[in-house]
Design an enzyme around this catalytic site. Structure first.
Site, short mmCIF file in Angstrom:
data_model
loop_
_atom_site.label_atom_id
_atom_site.label_comp_id
_atom_site.label_asym_id
_atom_site.label_seq_id
_atom_site.Cartn_x
_atom_site.Cartn_y
_atom_site.Cartn_z
N LYS A 64 34.99 35.36 30.95
CA LYS A 64 35.72 35.89 29.80
C LYS A 64 35.10 35.50 28.46
CE LYS A 64 40.13 36.37 32.18
NZ LYS A 64 41.59 36.12 32.16
N ASP A 117 45.08 39.78 27.86
CA ASP A 117 45.77 38.65 28.48
C ASP A 117 46.88 38.11 27.58
OD1 ASP A 117 44.37 38.59 30.85
OD2 ASP A 117 42.88 37.15 30.16
#
Length: 450
Positions: free
Chosen positions: A257, A293
């Protein structure tokens, strides 16, 4: 066959659309023309008499009427701001976004009798609307083509070729697919040049439910898309493979990420602040990074606004959690097994920090677990029931298994618990819209996961 051309005024949709329809011997549908027929007056008159809202309602009716049409469809850029329009346009079709630099657009539309949509001068309006619509445009498109320096014929040729790749690149593509154990994806793309690819990118990522979810959603909306797994230890190789396939989007997971960001062309402000990207959208040969997220953390905790929160962990998921909690006006403390990691994350957001041994359940209204501990086949938990007090909300971002050891301990202590599946559901809602331009509900995502 259904080909859809979308984009701002002046990008060549009508002229390119007529050429394509002629070459393919298909009917041509221009939604502006169909709107004028339906209203019985010109578009400037619709705006002048009834305003933009009435025009958009007519546009919605026209687009809905073309849901099952075969032919070439040209529709205005504003149409794709409505996810319902995008769902109808995408149904059994292939969507091409035609774009051009703002100055080229301004030159092409100069003298038009179409009314402005803002109070800005024409040149400023073009720039402002392009910026505001960018995310929706990219999400709604399968292929992006810059028409600024190309003739309508050249653009039509590009549409017909559907952005094919060279022989050398195909050889490299096949080599990477063999390494990734994905040779079947190459075969699928070669058999169906109109197929678009999406994937979960991580190492490991075999546990991910994303392929199941997205392939069911693609089927539901009649999209020629296939979702697979890009499991490999190098983010750069994953991004390269994505660039060699007709890839639209990547769902990025552990451990890439943060690392994936250096391989992208543009990262949005939320992802930049968090320091992590979990969504990559590809359009026009460029890679755009986003983070959904934090939205997946924020939505299930909206009822706890203003409380005291503890985040366990200091990685990318933890950063997204801190960002989400601060957006809910919470007082946040970051705790991690490595205190220095907790300090680095906390200092970015001006939070308190410490080691895991400093956890005091009685001081927290919300506890968010953002480490991989407890993810199958791991059966450990960082905390036990005795560490919690009744009434605390415990949110475990791990979603495999649905009930983790930490969730079981929190239930035993009388806590409100939120499983990681809820984060997955809410972030997927946002991610699917980024990838496709289509809005889905959390309820639909849950249904698709059953």
């Amino acid at each position: 066959m259904k080909i859809v051309l979308v984009g701002f005024r002046g990008t060549g949709k009508t002229s390119v659309g007529r050429l394509l329809a002629e070459r393919l011997a298909l009917p041509f549908f221009d939604t502006d023309t169909l709107i004028e027929r339906r209203a019985g007056v010109s578009i400037p008159d619709i705006f002048g008499r009834h305003g933009e809202a009435h025009f958009r309602a007519l546009e919605r009716e026209v687009v809905a009427s073309l849901r099952d049409a075969e032919g070439v469809i040209s529709t205005g850029g504003g149409a794709v701001l409505d996810p319902a329009n995008v769902a109808d346009l995408r149904r059994d079709g292939r969507v091409f976004l035609l774009s051009a630099p703002p100055d080229v657009i301004q030159e092409r539309i100069a003298g038009s009798d179409r009314p402005g949509l803002t109070n800005l001068p024409p040149a400023e309006e073009v720039q402002a609307l392009l910026a505001a619509r960018k995310e929706a445009y990219i999400g709604a498109a399968d292929v992006c083509i810059d028409t600024g320096r190309r003739t309508p014929g050249e653009v039509a040729d590009m549409v017909l070729r559907e952005a094919g790749i060279s022989g050398d690149e195909k050889s490299e593509r096949n080599t990477l697919l063999e390494r990734f154990a994905l040779a079947d994806i190459g075969d699928m793309v070669d058999r169906d040049p109109g197929l678009m690819v999406c994937a979960i990118a991580g190492n490991p990522c075999a546990h991910s439910k994303s392929p199941l979810l997205y392939n069911r959603l693609f089927a539901r909306f009649g999209m020629r898309y296939h979702y697979t797994r890009f499991e490999w230890p190098d983010a750069g190789a994953i991004v390269r493979l994505a660039s060699l396939l007709p890839t639209k989007g990547l769902s990025v997971t552990i451990p890439f990420k943060a690392d994936v960001m250096r391989h992208l062309d543009l990262v949005d402000s939320h992802a930049a602040a968090i320091g992590a990207v979990n969504t990559v959208i590809r359009c026009g040969g460029r890679m755009y990074g986003y983070n959904t997220d934090w939205l997946g953390v924020r939505a299930p905790l909206a009822h706890r606004r203003g409380g005291r929160a503890v985040v366990l962990g200091a990685g990318g998921a933890a950063a997204a959690a801190v960002y989400a909690l601060l957006s809910l006006d919470m007082d946040v403390t970051v705790l991690a097994r490595t205190p220095d990691a907790a300090r680095r994350l906390a200092e970015r957001f001006t939070c308190r920090w410490g080691g895991l041994d400093e956890f005091r359940g009685s001081d927290a209204d919300v506890v968010v677990h953002a480490t991989p501990v407890g993810m199958e086949p791991d059966t450990r938990s960082l905390l036990s029931a005795s560490d919690f007090r009744a009434g605390t909300t415990v949110f475990d971002l791990v979603y495999t298994p649905p009930e983790t050891p930490l969730i079981r301990a929190a239930k035993e202590a009388g806590c409100e618990t939120i499983p990681g599946t809820e984060m997955f559901v809410h972030q997927a809602v946002a991610q699917f819209r980024l990838m496709t331009g289509i809005a889905v509900t959390p309820e639909l995502v849950r249904e698709m996961l059953r």
